[in-house]
Design a protein around this motif. Structure first.
Motif, short mmCIF file in Angstrom:
data_model
loop_
_atom_site.label_atom_id
_atom_site.label_comp_id
_atom_site.label_asym_id
_atom_site.label_seq_id
_atom_site.Cartn_x
_atom_site.Cartn_y
_atom_site.Cartn_z
N LYS A 148 -73.97 -90.40 37.40
CA LYS A 148 -73.87 -91.14 36.14
C LYS A 148 -72.46 -91.00 35.58
CE LYS A 148 -78.74 -90.56 34.78
NZ LYS A 148 -79.22 -89.88 35.97
N LEU A 149 -72.15 -91.85 34.64
CA LEU A 149 -70.83 -91.83 34.02
C LEU A 149 -70.96 -91.88 32.51
CD1 LEU A 149 -67.70 -92.15 34.01
CD2 LEU A 149 -68.07 -94.62 34.23
N MET A 150 -70.21 -90.99 31.83
CA MET A 150 -70.14 -91.01 30.36
C MET A 150 -68.69 -91.26 29.98
SD MET A 150 -71.43 -88.13 27.63
CE MET A 150 -70.24 -86.90 28.18
N VAL A 151 -68.45 -92.27 29.16
CA VAL A 151 -67.09 -92.64 28.76
C VAL A 151 -66.92 -92.43 27.26
CG1 VAL A 151 -65.36 -94.46 28.67
CG2 VAL A 151 -66.95 -94.37 30.59
N GLN A 152 -65.85 -91.71 26.89
CA GLN A 152 -65.51 -91.52 25.48
C GLN A 152 -64.05 -91.91 25.27
OE1 GLN A 152 -66.65 -87.32 25.07
NE2 GLN A 152 -68.35 -87.96 23.78
N THR A 153 -63.82 -92.68 24.22
CA THR A 153 -62.46 -93.13 23.92
C THR A 153 -62.04 -92.61 22.55
OG1 THR A 153 -62.79 -95.13 25.23
CG2 THR A 153 -60.94 -95.12 23.70
N ALA A 154 -60.85 -92.03 22.50
CA ALA A 154 -60.30 -91.55 21.23
C ALA A 154 -58.84 -91.95 21.17
CB ALA A 154 -60.44 -90.03 21.13
N GLY A 155 -58.54 -92.91 20.31
CA GLY A 155 -57.15 -93.38 20.20
C GLY A 155 -56.70 -94.02 21.51
N LYS A 156 -55.63 -93.48 22.08
CA LYS A 156 -55.09 -94.02 23.32
C LYS A 156 -55.55 -93.25 24.56
CE LYS A 156 -50.93 -96.13 21.40
NZ LYS A 156 -49.45 -96.24 21.52
N LYS A 157 -56.53 -92.37 24.36
CA LYS A 157 -57.03 -91.59 25.50
C LYS A 157 -58.49 -91.94 25.79
CE LYS A 157 -54.00 -87.56 25.18
NZ LYS A 157 -53.95 -86.08 25.06
N GLN A 158 -58.79 -91.98 27.06
CA GLN A 158 -60.16 -92.23 27.49
C GLN A 158 -60.61 -91.09 28.40
OE1 GLN A 158 -61.79 -95.24 30.54
NE2 GLN A 158 -61.93 -96.33 28.59
N GLU A 159 -61.74 -90.46 28.06
CA GLU A 159 -62.27 -89.38 28.90
C GLU A 159 -63.50 -89.90 29.63
OE1 GLU A 159 -62.43 -85.05 27.74
OE2 GLU A 159 -64.57 -85.51 27.68
N ARG A 160 -63.46 -89.79 30.95
CA ARG A 160 -64.55 -90.25 31.80
C ARG A 160 -65.17 -89.01 32.46
NH1 ARG A 160 -63.82 -95.57 32.73
NH2 ARG A 160 -64.85 -95.58 34.74
N THR A 161 -66.44 -88.77 32.19
CA THR A 161 -67.14 -87.62 32.74
C THR A 161 -68.21 -88.08 33.72
OG1 THR A 161 -66.80 -86.39 30.68
CG2 THR A 161 -68.45 -85.54 32.21
N TYR A 162 -68.09 -87.62 34.95
CA TYR A 162 -69.08 -87.97 35.98
C TYR A 162 -70.14 -86.88 36.05
CZ TYR A 162 -65.94 -91.67 37.36
OH TYR A 162 -65.17 -92.81 37.36
N ILE A 163 -71.40 -87.29 36.03
CA ILE A 163 -72.53 -86.37 36.02
C ILE A 163 -73.31 -86.55 37.32
CG2 ILE A 163 -74.61 -85.67 34.79
CD1 ILE A 163 -73.27 -87.15 32.31
N VAL A 164 -73.36 -85.50 38.13
CA VAL A 164 -74.04 -85.55 39.43
C VAL A 164 -75.25 -84.64 39.40
CG1 VAL A 164 -73.79 -85.19 41.91
CG2 VAL A 164 -71.82 -85.97 40.57
N ASN A 165 -76.39 -85.15 39.82
CA ASN A 165 -77.61 -84.37 39.91
C ASN A 165 -78.22 -84.55 41.30
OD1 ASN A 165 -78.14 -83.33 37.10
ND2 ASN A 165 -77.88 -85.50 36.67
N ILE A 166 -78.65 -83.45 41.90
CA ILE A 166 -79.31 -83.49 43.20
C ILE A 166 -80.66 -82.80 43.08
CG2 ILE A 166 -79.23 -82.74 45.62
CD1 ILE A 166 -77.18 -84.92 44.94
N GLU A 167 -81.71 -83.45 43.61
CA GLU A 167 -83.07 -82.91 43.53
C GLU A 167 -83.62 -82.71 44.94
OE1 GLU A 167 -87.37 -84.06 41.41
OE2 GLU A 167 -85.53 -85.16 40.94
N VAL A 168 -84.27 -81.57 45.16
CA VAL A 168 -84.94 -81.29 46.43
C VAL A 168 -86.45 -81.33 46.17
CG1 VAL A 168 -85.26 -79.66 48.33
CG2 VAL A 168 -83.02 -79.86 47.22
N THR A 169 -87.16 -82.19 46.90
CA THR A 169 -88.59 -82.39 46.66
C THR A 169 -89.39 -82.10 47.93
OG1 THR A 169 -88.05 -84.14 45.08
CG2 THR A 169 -90.32 -84.04 45.85
N ASP A 170 -90.53 -81.44 47.76
CA ASP A 170 -91.45 -81.16 48.86
C ASP A 170 -92.19 -82.45 49.19
OD1 ASP A 170 -93.92 -80.46 50.24
OD2 ASP A 170 -93.49 -78.38 49.73
#
Length: 199
Positions: A148-170
Motif C-alpha cells: 500500500k502507499l500513503m502520501v503526505q504533502t507539506a509545502g514543497k515536500k511530499q512524503e511517500r510511505t510504502y506499507i508492505v504486509n505478508i501473511e502466512v496461512t494454513d
C-alpha cells in the motif's frame, strides 16, 4: 464522470511534479521516490528474517518431522503505481527457500505446464520412463500480502510511505499462521521524501 476525470488528471499532474533529486531515506542510491527492486529486496530480507524465526512455523517441523511446503499466492499492488509485486513474491521465495525453513511448490503457471508435460509423457514416453500423474506434493502454507502507499504533502515536500504486509496461512484450516511487516528501521527506509517542483 467529469469530476472523476478532473481528479484523475490532478493526481497525475501531482505525481509528475515530484522531483527525484530531492529523495531522502529509501531510494537514495536510485534517486527515485517510487518503490523499486532494490527496496523490495531490503523489505524481503527483513521479513524473511522474521518468518524463519517464527515459533509458530517452527512448531510445524517439530510436529511433522519435516519442513512445511509453501506456495506463493497473490501479493496485491494497492499503490496505484502498477508496481510488479511478483518481484516481492520471487524475492521472498528465494530467500526462504535458501534458508531451509520452507520447501516450495513451483509457481501455479509452472505447475500447469508440468501437468501438460506429464500428459504428453503418458501418450509418448516409454512406460517405465514416464513420470506418474497425480503424484505431486501439496502445499501446507500459502504466502499472500499487499503493498500500500500513503502520501503526505507539506509545502514543497511530499512524503511517500510504502506499507508492505505478508501473511502466512494454513491451507488445511485457513488459519493465519503469521502476519509479517517490515521492522521499524525498514519502515523508516520506505519513507521517501521528494521536493515538489513549482509549476
Amino acid at each position: 464522470m467529469k469530476k472523476i476525470l478532473v481528479c484523475l488528471l490532478a493526481s497525475i499532474l501531482a505525481l509528475s511534479s515530484v522531483s527525484a533529486a530531492g529523495v531522502k531515506r529509501g531510494g537514495n542510491a536510485d534517486l527515485t521516490i517510487y518503490l523499486n527492486e532494490s527496496d523490495a529486496r531490503v523489505v524481503c530480507k527483513d521479513i524473511v528474517a522474521q518468518i524463519i524465526t517464527s515459533p509458530r512455523i517452527a512448531k510445524f517441523e517439530d510436529k511433522n518431522g519435516r519442513a512445511p511446503i509453501a506456495t506463493v499466492g497473490k501479493i496485491k499492488d494497492e499503490t496505484g503505481e502498477f508496481f510488479d509485486t511478483q518481484i516481492i513474491g520471487n524475492s521472498l521465495k528465494t530467500a526462504i527457500l535458501n534458508s531451509g525453513v520452507f520447501e516450495f511448490m513451483a509457481n501455479k503457471d509452472i505447475r500447469s505446464e508440468m501437468r501438460e508435460e506429464l500428459v504428453d509423457q503418458a501418450d509418448h514416453a516409454r512406460e517405465e520412463a514416464a513420470k506418474e500423474m497425480d503424484s505431486e506434493d501439496a502445499a501446507d502454507y500459502m504466502l499472500t500480502g499487499s503493498v500500500k502507499l500513503m502520501v503526505q504533502t507539506a509545502g514543497k515536500k511530499q512524503e511517500r510511505t510504502y506499507i508492505v504486509n505478508i501473511e502466512v496461512t494454513d491451507l488445511q484450516t485457513h488459519r493465519t499462521v503469521g502476519m509479517f511487516e517490515p521492522s521499524e528501521a525498514v519502515k523508516d527506509y520506505l519513507k521517501k521524501i521528494g521536493k515538489i517542483k513549482s509549476r
